[in-house]
Design an enzyme around this catalytic site. Structure first.
Site, short mmCIF file in Angstrom:
data_model
loop_
_atom_site.label_atom_id
_atom_site.label_comp_id
_atom_site.label_asym_id
_atom_site.label_seq_id
_atom_site.Cartn_x
_atom_site.Cartn_y
_atom_site.Cartn_z
N GLN A 78 36.94 40.09 51.98
CA GLN A 78 38.16 39.72 52.70
C GLN A 78 39.37 39.87 51.78
OE1 GLN A 78 37.93 36.13 54.95
NE2 GLN A 78 40.02 36.30 55.65
N PHE A 79 39.97 41.05 51.79
CA PHE A 79 41.13 41.31 50.95
C PHE A 79 42.33 40.44 51.32
CE2 PHE A 79 42.16 44.01 54.51
CZ PHE A 79 43.54 44.02 54.56
N THR A 80 42.34 39.91 52.54
CA THR A 80 43.49 39.12 52.98
C THR A 80 43.59 37.79 52.24
OG1 THR A 80 42.25 38.16 54.82
CG2 THR A 80 43.51 40.18 55.27
#
Length: 148
Positions: A78-80
């Site tokens: 999850q890069f967010t």
């Protein structure tokens, strides 16, 4: 490196309505990397997560780790987690690690957890995923290698 850990009764991840990973009791991990993350950060968090005592013992005290309860891990990239929300209303993700490097780090992270004997299910790096879970507790812990 950031990991949002949730103790779950069950969790699953699907892509295009097809389940690609599912667990019963254990940990759901949302995993993100920033530019300079690598093996040092991975090793640190693998140790912290594997040894995190957040499952109840016979006296209902949080004294057991995921291995001691025969739990499993569902790991979802999850890069967010590295969203910058300081300016405007649209988050910037420039702090997130380059996807080619982050993908390798994500694989290394999951392999190191598996090397400890923990079953690890995953989503697919970079995919649009739907994550379902039944949070247990709820117990949610945020790990950030910038705040050791």
């Amino acid at each position: 490196m950031r990991v949002v850990l949730q103790r779950v009764k069950k969790a699953s991840v699907a892509i295009d309505n097809q389940t690609v990973g599912t667990i019963g009791q254990g940990l759901l991990l949302l995993v993100g990397f920033q530019a300079d993350d690598g093996s040092e950060q991975i090793d640190y968090l693998v140790k912290k997560i594997a040894n995190c005592r957040i499952f109840s013992d016979e006296d209902d005290k949080l004294n057991l780790n995921v291995q001691q309860v025969n739990g499993k891990i569902l790991s979802v990239s999850q890069f967010t987690l590295y969203a910058d929300t300081k300016k405007g209303n649209r988050p910037s993700f420039t702090r997130a690690q380059d996807p080619k490097i982050a993908s390798k780090n994500y694989d290394e992270f999951n392999q190191k957890l598996r090397a400890l004997g923990i079953e690890v299910q995953t989503g697919k790096f970079g995919a649009d995923m739907q994550v379902s879970l039944v949070n247990d507790g709820p117990v949610t812990i945020i790990f950030d290698t910038d705040n050791k």
